[in-house]
Scaffold this motif. Structure first.
Motif, PDB file in Angstrom:
ATOM      1  N   GLU A 227       3.483   4.741  -4.080  1.00 56.36           N
ATOM      2  CA  GLU A 227       2.430   5.334  -4.833  1.00 56.36           C
ATOM      3  C   GLU A 227       1.885   5.559  -6.193  1.00 56.36           C
ATOM      4  O   GLU A 227       1.134   4.815  -6.964  1.00 56.36           O
ATOM      5  N   VAL A 234      -0.348  -0.137 -12.611  1.00 53.08           N
ATOM      6  CA  VAL A 234      -1.632   0.043 -13.342  1.00 53.08           C
ATOM      7  C   VAL A 234      -1.834   0.647 -15.155  1.00 53.08           C
ATOM      8  O   VAL A 234      -2.805   0.498 -16.061  1.00 53.08           O
ATOM      9  N   THR A 239      -2.361  -6.438 -13.460  1.00 54.41           N
ATOM     10  CA  THR A 239      -3.950  -5.620 -12.213  1.00 54.41           C
ATOM     11  C   THR A 239      -3.342  -5.604 -11.479  1.00 54.41           C
ATOM     12  O   THR A 239      -2.077  -5.783 -10.724  1.00 54.41           O
ATOM     13  N   ASN A 240      -3.981  -5.373  -9.623  1.00 54.73           N
ATOM     14  CA  ASN A 240      -3.663  -5.256  -8.596  1.00 54.73           C
ATOM     15  C   ASN A 240      -1.662  -6.679  -8.459  1.00 54.73           C
ATOM     16  O   ASN A 240      -1.277  -6.834  -7.644  1.00 54.73           O
ATOM     17  N   PRO A 251      -0.369  -7.922  -2.494  1.00 51.88           N
ATOM     18  CA  PRO A 251      -1.320  -7.798  -3.869  1.00 51.88           C
ATOM     19  C   PRO A 251      -2.213  -6.584  -2.657  1.00 51.88           C
ATOM     20  O   PRO A 251      -2.699  -6.038  -3.387  1.00 51.88           O
ATOM     21  N   GLU A 252      -2.968  -7.584  -0.759  1.00 49.87           N
ATOM     22  CA  GLU A 252      -3.529  -6.557  -0.386  1.00 49.87           C
ATOM     23  C   GLU A 252      -2.772  -4.421  -0.338  1.00 49.87           C
ATOM     24  O   GLU A 252      -3.794  -3.820  -0.564  1.00 49.87           O
ATOM     25  N   THR A 253      -1.494  -5.256   0.193  1.00 49.02           N
ATOM     26  CA  THR A 253      -0.540  -3.437  -0.450  1.00 49.02           C
ATOM     27  C   THR A 253      -0.725  -2.605  -1.487  1.00 49.02           C
ATOM     28  O   THR A 253      -0.560  -1.327  -1.568  1.00 49.02           O
ATOM     29  N   LYS A 255      -3.826  -2.862  -3.595  1.00 47.25           N
ATOM     30  CA  LYS A 255      -4.397  -1.800  -3.665  1.00 47.25           C
ATOM     31  C   LYS A 255      -4.394  -0.887  -2.576  1.00 47.25           C
ATOM     32  O   LYS A 255      -5.571   0.631  -2.726  1.00 47.25           O
ATOM     33  N   SER A 256      -4.013  -1.429  -1.091  1.00 39.63           N
ATOM     34  CA  SER A 256      -3.789   0.269  -0.817  1.00 39.63           C
ATOM     35  C   SER A 256      -3.445   1.411  -0.715  1.00 39.63           C
ATOM     36  O   SER A 256      -3.698   2.586  -0.787  1.00 39.63           O
ATOM     37  N   LEU A 258      -3.013   2.059  -3.833  1.00 41.33           N
ATOM     38  CA  LEU A 258      -3.748   2.586  -5.130  1.00 41.33           C
ATOM     39  C   LEU A 258      -4.636   3.363  -4.909  1.00 41.33           C
ATOM     40  O   LEU A 258      -5.143   3.807  -5.187  1.00 41.33           O
ATOM     41  N   ARG A 259      -5.739   2.651  -3.697  1.00 39.69           N
ATOM     42  CA  ARG A 259      -6.916   3.343  -3.399  1.00 39.69           C
ATOM     43  C   ARG A 259      -6.399   5.324  -2.375  1.00 39.69           C
ATOM     44  O   ARG A 259      -6.818   5.415  -3.012  1.00 39.69           O
ATOM     45  N   ARG A 270      -9.565   3.605 -12.344  1.00 39.84           N
ATOM     46  CA  ARG A 270      -8.022   3.317 -11.862  1.00 39.84           C
ATOM     47  C   ARG A 270      -7.606   3.987 -13.540  1.00 39.84           C
ATOM     48  O   ARG A 270      -6.307   4.331 -13.807  1.00 39.84           O
TER      49      ARG A 270
END
Length: 284
Positions: A227, A234, A239-240, A251-253, A255-256, A258-259, A270
C-alpha cells in the motif's frame, strides 16, 4: 561494495540449503582482481578461510577471468586449471568443485563455490543451483547499487527556498524508486535495509524544513508495504497504470491497494490519501 560479503554470506547459506552439498563457500572481491574467501559452510578446517584467490589462478580465479562457471570432478588432477591452491584445498579434502562468478555491470564482484569430498561428476541440478544462486546475488547487488545511487542523488539541505519544492519532489521520486527496488530483492537483510532507507526519507519530511503539508497529524495508520509502495508512486503523479508498470503489478491490483490505503487513511481522493500519508510520516 562494502556490504558485498554479507550478501555473499546469504547466498552461500541459500546454496547450501537448496543443494545439500557437504561444503559451500564464497567471497567478495577485496581489491583489484583479488577475491578473499570469507563465507564457509560445512568446512572441517580453516584452510580456506581468508584465502586470497587471484585473477586467473585456480578454479575460482579462472571463473573470475572468464566470467563463466567452471567445475572439475577431481581437483588435484585437473589439467584445465593452475594448482596454486592445492594445499589449502587438499587440507579440506575437496575433490569435485564448482565455482560460479558473480558479475554485476560486467564486473566480477564475488565467486560462489560448491564442493564434494569425492571425485564424482557434479549433477546438472547442482551446477544449475549454483548458477541460479549467483544470478540471484547479482540481482540483489545490482538493486542495492541502484539504491545507493538513488540515495546519493537525494539532497540533504536545500540551498534556498526557491528550489526547495523541486528538491522535495526529487526526494519523493527517490523514495518511490527505493520502495520498488526493495520488492525485487531476494536477500531479506538487503530488502530490510532498503525499506529502512525509505523510512529515513519519510522521517526527513517531519523535520523543520519540511513542506507545509508535513505538519503534525494524527497517529500513524498501519499500511501494508505494498500500500505504501502504491502511494509513493501516486504521490509523484503516476497513474494507476504507470504505478503498476513500475511495481510489476496489474493495474487492477494497484487500484485495490490504493482503495485499501484510502480507506485506512480515511481519504476520499488520491490527493487526500497522499496528504494524510505524509502527515503520518509514511511518505516524504
Amino acid at each position: 561494495m562494502g556490504d558485498d560479503a554479507g550478501a555473499v554470506r546469504s547466498a552461500v547459506l541459500t546454496l547450501h540449503r537448496t543443494t545439500g552439498l557437504p561444503m559451500v563457500f564464497g567471497g567478495a572481491l577485496s581489491g583489484r582482481e583479488r577475491l578473499r574467501i570469507t563465507e564457509l559452510v560445512g568446512n572441517t578446517t580453516d584452510s580456506l578461510n581468508g584465502l586470497v584467490v587471484r585473477h586467473g589462478n585456480g578454479l575460482g580465479g579462472k571463473a573470475m577471468a572468464t566470467g563463466r562457471p567452471m567445475w572439475v570432478s577431481n581437483y588435484p588432477c585437473a589439467a584445465s586449471i593452475s594448482h596454486d591452491y592445492d594445499r589449502p584445498v587438499g587440507r579440506e579434502g575437496l575433490l569435485s568443485i564448482v565455482a560460479v562468478p558473480v558479475v554485476v555491470r560486467r564486473r566480477v564482484r564475488g565467486v560462489l563455490y560448491g564442493a564434494l569430498r569425492e571425485p564424482l561428476g557434479l549433477a546438472d541440478r547442482i551446477v544449475g543451483a549454483a548458477v541460479q544462486a549467483a544470478r540471484d546475488l547479482e540481482q540483489d547487488l545490482a538493486v542495492r547499487d541502484r539504491a545507493d545511487e538513488a540515495l546519493a542523488r537525494t539532497p540533504t539541505v536545500p540551498p534556498d527556498a526557491a528550489d526547495a519544492a523541486a528538491r522535495w519532489e526529487e526526494v519523493r521520486a527517490v523514495h518511490a524508486e527505493l520502495r520498488a527496488l526493495a520488492e525485487q530483492v531476494h536477500d531479506a537483510p538487503t530488502r530490510d535495509r532498503l525499506r529502512a532507507m525509505t523510512l529515513r526519507l519519510a522521517a526527513a519530511g517531519l523535520g523543520p524544513d519540511a513542506p507545509p503539508e508535513r505538519a503534525a497529524g494524527p497517529p500513524r495508520p498501519v499500511l501494508t508495504p505494498r500500500e505504501v509502495d502504491v502511494l509513493s508512486y501516486v504521490a509523484i503523479g503516476c497513474t494507476n497504470a504507470e504505478a503498476a508498470e513500475r511495481l510489476g503489478l496489474l493495474p487492477e491490483t494497484v487500484k485495490s491497494y490504493l482503495r485499501s490505503a484510502m480507506r485506512k487513511l480515511d481519504a476520499h481522493t488520491r490527493l487526500e490519501a497522499v496528504t494524510s500519508a505524509r502527515r503520518a510520516g509514511l511518505l516524504p
